[in-house]
Write an enzyme that holds these catalytic residues in place. Structure first.
Site, PDB file in Angstrom:
ATOM      1  N   CYS A   1      -5.783  -1.294  -7.626  1.00  0.00           N
ATOM      2  CA  CYS A   1      -6.739  -0.677  -8.565  1.00  0.00           C
ATOM      3  C   CYS A   1      -8.069  -1.416  -8.581  1.00  0.00           C
ATOM      4  O   CYS A   1      -9.062  -0.867  -9.046  1.00  0.00           O
ATOM      5  CB  CYS A   1      -6.181  -0.697  -9.979  1.00  0.00           C
TER       6      CYS A   1
ATOM      7  N   GLU B   1     -10.935   7.234  -6.439  1.00  0.00           N
ATOM      8  CA  GLU B   1     -10.354   6.030  -5.853  1.00  0.00           C
ATOM      9  C   GLU B   1      -9.692   6.411  -4.521  1.00  0.00           C
ATOM     10  O   GLU B   1      -8.785   7.252  -4.510  1.00  0.00           O
ATOM     11  CB  GLU B   1      -9.293   5.540  -6.843  1.00  0.00           C
TER      12      GLU B   1
ATOM     13  N   GLU C   1      -3.401   0.382 -17.941  1.00  0.00           N
ATOM     14  CA  GLU C   1      -4.161  -0.198 -16.829  1.00  0.00           C
ATOM     15  C   GLU C   1      -4.282   0.924 -15.801  1.00  0.00           C
ATOM     16  O   GLU C   1      -3.344   1.209 -15.080  1.00  0.00           O
ATOM     17  CB  GLU C   1      -3.405  -1.425 -16.314  1.00  0.00           C
ATOM     18  N   LEU C   2      -5.452   1.573 -15.791  1.00  0.00           N
ATOM     19  CA  LEU C   2      -5.585   2.860 -15.070  1.00  0.00           C
ATOM     20  C   LEU C   2      -6.473   2.729 -13.832  1.00  0.00           C
ATOM     21  O   LEU C   2      -6.719   1.630 -13.356  1.00  0.00           O
ATOM     22  CB  LEU C   2      -6.112   3.902 -16.062  1.00  0.00           C
TER      23      LEU C   2
ATOM     24  N   TRP D   1       3.827   1.566  -7.932  1.00  0.00           N
ATOM     25  CA  TRP D   1       4.476   1.229  -6.663  1.00  0.00           C
ATOM     26  C   TRP D   1       3.700   0.187  -5.858  1.00  0.00           C
ATOM     27  O   TRP D   1       4.219  -0.361  -4.900  1.00  0.00           O
ATOM     28  CB  TRP D   1       4.662   2.495  -5.805  1.00  0.00           C
ATOM     29  N   ASN D   2       2.434  -0.066  -6.192  1.00  0.00           N
ATOM     30  CA  ASN D   2       1.637  -0.893  -5.271  1.00  0.00           C
ATOM     31  C   ASN D   2       1.975  -2.377  -5.343  1.00  0.00           C
ATOM     32  O   ASN D   2       1.803  -3.104  -4.366  1.00  0.00           O
ATOM     33  CB  ASN D   2       0.131  -0.641  -5.455  1.00  0.00           C
TER      34      ASN D   2
ATOM     35  N   GLY E   1      -1.141   2.873 -13.783  1.00  0.00           N
ATOM     36  CA  GLY E   1      -1.114   4.050 -12.918  1.00  0.00           C
ATOM     37  C   GLY E   1      -2.400   4.842 -13.061  1.00  0.00           C
ATOM     38  O   GLY E   1      -3.450   4.287 -13.416  1.00  0.00           O
ATOM     39  N   SER E   2      -2.293   6.144 -12.856  1.00  0.00           N
ATOM     40  CA  SER E   2      -3.517   6.949 -12.770  1.00  0.00           C
ATOM     41  C   SER E   2      -4.089   7.254 -14.155  1.00  0.00           C
ATOM     42  O   SER E   2      -3.362   7.290 -15.159  1.00  0.00           O
ATOM     43  CB  SER E   2      -3.219   8.266 -12.043  1.00  0.00           C
TER      44      SER E   2
ATOM     45  N   LYS F   1      10.853   1.903 -16.583  1.00  0.00           N
ATOM     46  CA  LYS F   1      11.028   2.900 -15.513  1.00  0.00           C
ATOM     47  C   LYS F   1      10.101   2.498 -14.374  1.00  0.00           C
ATOM     48  O   LYS F   1       8.891   2.606 -14.494  1.00  0.00           O
ATOM     49  CB  LYS F   1      10.655   4.289 -16.050  1.00  0.00           C
ATOM     50  N   PRO F   2      10.669   1.952 -13.288  1.00  0.00           N
ATOM     51  CA  PRO F   2       9.807   1.575 -12.163  1.00  0.00           C
ATOM     52  C   PRO F   2       9.366   2.802 -11.366  1.00  0.00           C
ATOM     53  O   PRO F   2       9.963   3.874 -11.490  1.00  0.00           O
ATOM     54  CB  PRO F   2      10.719   0.676 -11.322  1.00  0.00           C
ATOM     55  N   ALA F   3       8.355   2.630 -10.542  1.00  0.00           N
ATOM     56  CA  ALA F   3       7.843   3.747  -9.729  1.00  0.00           C
ATOM     57  C   ALA F   3       8.948   4.293  -8.836  1.00  0.00           C
ATOM     58  O   ALA F   3       9.776   3.552  -8.314  1.00  0.00           O
ATOM     59  CB  ALA F   3       6.681   3.264  -8.878  1.00  0.00           C
TER      60      ALA F   3
END
Ligand code: SIN
Length: 498
Positions: free
Chosen positions: A298, A396, A264-265, A162-163, A242-243, A186-188
């Site tokens: 991130c 984070e 990409e976490l 979402w960012n 994401g996370s 699938k978007p946030a």
């Protein structure tokens, strides 16, 4: 009196409010809807499908059926199509920027900037598409021709955060399409609208039916969608931002069909200021890196280390800059920091600040929620005397908080910077050339900023090491992530003439 921005769209059809599957705008099979709210006010202003397994399945069926024809399209034609998409994105920069700011909360200048950033990936991969063919190998024996051909991996599932609702989908979908892959996305759940608008423009650019498919879903129903894609052997790659816990889950489940993965976490970026640094430049760099998107990236510095001799001067310079930051909604032209994405995000930020204070940190600026503006606002904050025991040093924070830790020696700060399971980005400021290369080599991250706070660029490889994930986005490596290498050897060609 401050100037007000309108976030209304010129083109209402950039909010189709439906999934795009097999070249058709469709509602969820269940007809369920997901509400989208403005983080500045929490008011619902749109709805999209709350999709489930049947929709996810339809998307993969379409992407799988479209793959043979799409991979056969000459790279030059795929590139031309991406260039048309890029031109349309830039042509609609204002509408897309408003949509980004409305659903994500960032100030409008950042919303517009993100759209340009997204377009830069589409343009970059349009240009890379024609250069991704592979190599001719010098054969070690006579009578052979040997080639390493680059081929598209197949159907790609892209799960976006979402960012950066525009940039993250662009830097996944553009290289996938450039490589000849087809996509299910699938978007946030917090920010589905920008993705649908981008897909609408991709449709206008001429992306054929089935090549790009998007389904929106709530937080509760997302596992249903993603599980279908994880289980389906026809999906050959998952790309996720994401996370780290979700990334690990995807890696475990994707192992069932050995899908290729780009993850990409989370990060926990150190920002180090050595005593020989240009302090004004270091403050400038920190402001750019830390407060972009209100600290919700991130690669935001999460831990700031300042060498003893310059600590107090650096903190004073930083405090002067942070205390004048304007916080407010995207509709206010003066806003530099918007609302956080939701109340959960603000709760986490406040938990980190309270935890740090209870363990001996001291607030220099900010340190509180801003209820007069709304439930999702937090004051830009500088704290000193932070240490490694505090939650803000281990997790984070994803908000506008700068915890500063004092250090004495280079060895001590390198050990502290690397003392984290994460390894996405790191920054440091120094004018000592020998130290610069020592530190750049010693930092265990995928990205290092030296005397620079703004690192993002389409031409650069973005990605982490350790538990920040693997795979790279942007640069030529970002295209390779959507390809596999096929070695082709033809023998029996005889000896060279002569
Ligand atoms: C991210 O926060 O995941 C992306 C940030 C960037 O592209 O700079």
């Amino acid at each position: 009196m401050s100037t007000l921005h309108s976030l209304a769209l010129v083109r209402d059809d950039l909010m189709p409010g439906r999934n795009w599957i097999d070249g058709q705008w469709r509602d969820a099979a269940s007809a369920r809807r997901l509400e989208v709210s403005d983080p500045a006010t929490d008011a619902v202003f749109a709805t999209v499908p709350d999709s489930g397994a049947a929709d996810a399945q339809a998307a993969v069926d379409a992407a799988h059926a479209a793959f043979p024809a799409w991979r056969a399209v000459p790279a030059k034609q795929r590139a031309q199509l991406l260039k048309r998409w890029n031109a349309l994105i830039l042509q609609h920069q204002e509408d897309l920027g408003r949509l980004v700011s409305r659903e994500q909360g960032k100030p409008l200048a950042e919303g517009r900037g993100e759209v340009a950033y997204a377009a830069s990936y589409v343009e970059w991969f349009a240009e890379e598409a024609v250069r991704g063919g592979g190599e001719v190998i010098s054969p070690p024996v006579a009578g052979r021709r040997m080639l390493a051909l680059k081929e598209p991996v197949g159907v790609v599932a892209a799960i976006t955060p979402w960012n950066f609702p525009a940039a993250m989908i662009a830097r996944k979908i553009a290289p996938a399409l450039a490589a000849g892959c087809t996509v299910v996305c699938k978007p946030a759940e917090d920010t589905p609208l920008t993705s649908l608008a981008l897909v609408r423009l991709a449709q206008e650019a001429g992306v054929p039916a089935g090549v790009l498919n998007i389904v929106t879903a709530s937080r509760e129903r997302t596992p249903e969608v993603v599980d279908v894609w994880l289980a389906d052997a026809r999906v050959r790659k998952i790309t996720f931002t994401g996370s780290t816990p979700v990334g690990k889950h995807l890696a475990r489940e994707a192992a069932g069909t050995l899908k290729k993965l780009s993850l990409e976490l989370g990060g926990n970026a150190p920002f180090i200021v050595f005593e020989d640094a240009d302090l004004e430049a270091a403050v400038e760099g920190l402001m750019a890196a830390k407060f972009r998107n209100g600290g919700q990236t991130c690669v935001c510095p999460n831990r700031v280390f300042v060498q003893q001799a310059v600590h107090d001067r650096f903190v004073a310079l930083l405090a002067d800059r942070v205390e004048v930051l304007q916080v407010g909604p995207a509709t206010d032209a003066a806003s530099q920091i918007g609302p956080m994405i939701n109340a959960r995000a603000v709760d986490k930020i406040d938990r980190h600040v309270q935890d740090a204070l209870s363990r001996g940190a001291r607030v220099v600026v900010g340190g509180q929620r801003l209820p007069a503006l709304g439930l999702n606002y937090y004051a830009p904050t500088v704290m000193v005397d932070a240490d490694a025991t505090m939650a803000c040093s281990c997790e984070e924070t994803f908000g506008p908080v700068v915890p500063v830790t004092r250090f004495t020696t280079e060895a001590e700060v390198v050990a502290a910077a690397n003392d984290t399971p994460f390894g996405l980005a790191a920054y440091f400021f120094s004018t000592d050339v020998q130290r610069i290369w020592r530190i750049a080599d010693a930092l265990e991250t995928g990205i290092v900023g030296i005397n620079e706070g703004a690192l993002a660029a389409e031409a650069a490889p973005f990605g982490g090491v350790k538990e920040s994930g693997y795979g790279r986005e942007g640069s030529q490596h970002g295209l390779e992530d959507y390809q596999h290498v096929k070695y082709v050897c033809q023998g029996g060609l005889g000896q060279p003439a002569g």
